[in-house]
Design a protein around this motif. Structure first.
Motif, PDB file in Angstrom:
ATOM      1  N   ALA A  79     -12.322   2.646   7.343  1.00  0.00           N
ATOM      2  CA  ALA A  79     -11.136   3.478   7.536  1.00  0.00           C
ATOM      3  C   ALA A  79     -10.054   3.207   6.499  1.00  0.00           C
ATOM      4  O   ALA A  79      -9.158   4.041   6.297  1.00  0.00           O
ATOM      5  CB  ALA A  79     -10.578   3.270   8.940  1.00  0.00           C
ATOM      6  N   LEU A  80     -10.117   2.065   5.838  1.00  0.00           N
ATOM      7  CA  LEU A  80      -9.124   1.752   4.806  1.00  0.00           C
ATOM      8  C   LEU A  80      -9.231   2.689   3.609  1.00  0.00           C
ATOM      9  O   LEU A  80      -8.235   2.952   2.928  1.00  0.00           O
ATOM     10  CB  LEU A  80      -9.283   0.296   4.345  1.00  0.00           C
ATOM     11  CG  LEU A  80      -8.959  -0.788   5.370  1.00  0.00           C
ATOM     12  CD1 LEU A  80      -9.278  -2.159   4.790  1.00  0.00           C
ATOM     13  CD2 LEU A  80      -7.491  -0.719   5.783  1.00  0.00           C
ATOM     14  N   GLY A  81     -10.428   3.185   3.335  1.00  0.00           N
ATOM     15  CA  GLY A  81     -10.614   4.067   2.194  1.00  0.00           C
ATOM     16  C   GLY A  81     -10.629   3.306   0.882  1.00  0.00           C
ATOM     17  O   GLY A  81     -10.688   2.068   0.839  1.00  0.00           O
ATOM     18  N   ARG A  82     -10.589   4.071  -0.212  1.00  0.00           N
ATOM     19  CA  ARG A  82     -10.606   3.451  -1.538  1.00  0.00           C
ATOM     20  C   ARG A  82      -9.270   2.783  -1.829  1.00  0.00           C
ATOM     21  O   ARG A  82      -8.223   3.199  -1.324  1.00  0.00           O
ATOM     22  CB  ARG A  82     -10.902   4.509  -2.604  1.00  0.00           C
ATOM     23  CG  ARG A  82     -12.275   5.169  -2.475  1.00  0.00           C
ATOM     24  CD  ARG A  82     -12.488   6.198  -3.564  1.00  0.00           C
ATOM     25  NE  ARG A  82     -12.388   5.586  -4.885  1.00  0.00           N
ATOM     26  CZ  ARG A  82     -12.442   6.271  -6.034  1.00  0.00           C
ATOM     27  NH1 ARG A  82     -12.606   7.596  -5.996  1.00  0.00           N
ATOM     28  NH2 ARG A  82     -12.346   5.653  -7.188  1.00  0.00           N
ATOM     29  N   ILE A  83      -9.311   1.763  -2.659  1.00  0.00           N
ATOM     30  CA  ILE A  83      -8.093   1.065  -3.025  1.00  0.00           C
ATOM     31  C   ILE A  83      -7.199   1.985  -3.849  1.00  0.00           C
ATOM     32  O   ILE A  83      -7.669   2.741  -4.705  1.00  0.00           O
ATOM     33  CB  ILE A  83      -8.417  -0.234  -3.800  1.00  0.00           C
ATOM     34  CG1 ILE A  83      -7.154  -1.062  -3.999  1.00  0.00           C
ATOM     35  CG2 ILE A  83      -9.106   0.063  -5.134  1.00  0.00           C
ATOM     36  CD1 ILE A  83      -7.426  -2.461  -4.513  1.00  0.00           C
ATOM     37  N   ARG A  84      -5.915   1.960  -3.581  1.00  0.00           N
ATOM     38  CA  ARG A  84      -4.963   2.850  -4.235  1.00  0.00           C
ATOM     39  C   ARG A  84      -4.284   2.157  -5.407  1.00  0.00           C
ATOM     40  O   ARG A  84      -4.308   0.934  -5.537  1.00  0.00           O
ATOM     41  CB  ARG A  84      -3.919   3.324  -3.227  1.00  0.00           C
ATOM     42  CG  ARG A  84      -4.491   4.157  -2.073  1.00  0.00           C
ATOM     43  CD  ARG A  84      -3.394   4.512  -1.087  1.00  0.00           C
ATOM     44  NE  ARG A  84      -2.839   3.309  -0.468  1.00  0.00           N
ATOM     45  CZ  ARG A  84      -1.695   3.300   0.236  1.00  0.00           C
ATOM     46  NH1 ARG A  84      -1.015   4.419   0.387  1.00  0.00           N
ATOM     47  NH2 ARG A  84      -1.279   2.184   0.780  1.00  0.00           N
TER      48      ARG A  84
END
Length: 341
Positions: A79-84
């Motif tokens: 759920a964190l997704g890709r690093i921004r």
């Protein structure tokens, strides 16, 4: 609590020591990141191992070991997704700041730190403030680095810094005021001559062996901080211990450093430290269970810290037992003269 002792900025008592040392002894040698890590990191890891073994011995005999269901952790990670970009920027800034902290004073005479370029006037606080200001400039989006366009079309991104002025309101001001008031209290204890008077009343400690003296200090500080704030405890006892050390003919660092570390060893009471309060708030522990196990953990920490200080601290901090360094003697004489006037 153990992890906080590892670095100079990891916990409140460490910050108190770094703030009080140059005030009490302006000519005292600087306690650098690399020097503190070299002394405390092995101690923390050894304590962590011993405490884990002790807790495992106590609780695995009473409760069946259950296997964790990792599916929930995997779902939360996905759920964190890709690093921004903003996360990469903060990670890079934090890594660069840590590297500058570690290399500020160097490792030897052949490998001096970068602070020699600034006549050794740059401290760890200067590095922290520089990177704080940097976060007020770095944008949250990569496109804003290339072109600062309006919020309209053109594919540009509106410039938004990582930190804004409103974030200042969310700083832990009560803790900062607690630290500042503690420095003022310590200054009053020193300038009034109270620390010298207390030190003179404890001259009998001169006859104690150094190892026994360290054990007494570690014992008193560890159990005192169970019922008081660790920052407040450090602010009160560090200047007094500094004066006692000079009075009995010892280097102040011999007592100040282990006392600072022991201020974080509060494992018994729920009110002792925020980590204790958080764990106790789960409702899974009783005060009796925490106190009965915590007192054993305290004893382990006291004994190991005492022995570690006696063996490892002198070569790392250049401390000679039974010898007051010149930088401490000069300051002590000035305080006594001021108090007499």
């Amino acid at each position: 609590s153990l992890g906080g002792t590892t670095t100079p900025i990891g916990t409140g008592p460490n910050l108190v020591l770094l703030g009080l040392l140059p005030n009490l002894y302006p000519d005292a040698p600087d306690i650098s990141f690399i020097k503190w890590l070299g002394f405390v990191l092995p101690l923390s890891l050894l304590l962590l191992l011993l405490l884990w073994l002790f807790l495992a011995f106590v609780y695995t005999r009473k409760y069946a070991v259950r296997k964790f269901n990792l599916d929930k952790f995997r779902a939360q990670y996905a759920a964190l997704g890709r690093i921004r970009f903003v996360e990469v920027s903060i990670l890079a800034a934090g890594a660069a700041m840590a590297l500058l902290w570690l290399s500020r004073t160097g490792f030897s005479a052949e490998l001096p730190g970068w602070t020699v370029w600034f006549d050794k006037r740059v401290k760890d606080g200067s590095v922290a403030m520089a990177f704080t200001f940097l976060l007020f400039l770095l944008p949250t989006r990569l496109r804003a680095c290339c072109c600062c366009r309006g919020g309209g079309g053109g594919g540009g991104a509106r410039y938004e810094p990582i930190l804004v002025v409103d974030d200042i309101h969310h700083l832990p001001w009560p803790i900062m005021l607690l630290l500042g008031s503690g420095f003022a209290l310590a200054e009053g204890i020193t300038e009034s001559g109270l620390s010298v008077v207390i030190g003179e009343q404890l001259l009998f400690l001169r006859s104690l062996p150094v190892l026994l003296l360290l054990l007494c200090v570690a014992f008193l500080i560890t159990f005192a901080t169970e019922f008081t704030s660790n920052v407040a405890t450090a602010n009160i006892v560090i200047p007094i211990l500094a004066a006692i050390a000079v009075t009995i003919g010892q280097n102040p660092l011999l007592l100040m450093v282990p006392a600072t570390i022991c201020c974080s060893f509060a494992f018994m009471m729920p009110i002792s430290t925020p980590p204790n309060a958080i764990v106790f708030a789960s409702g899974k522990l009783t005060v009796k269970a925490m106190a009965s196990v915590g007192v054993c953990l305290n004893v382990v920490a006291i004994v190991l810290t005492t022995v570690w200080t006696f063996v490892v601290l002198p070569p790392i901090f250049d401390v000679q037992t039974g010898v007051v360094p010149p930088w401490a003697n000069v300051t002590a004489m000035a305080v006594v003269t001021s108090a007499q006037q």
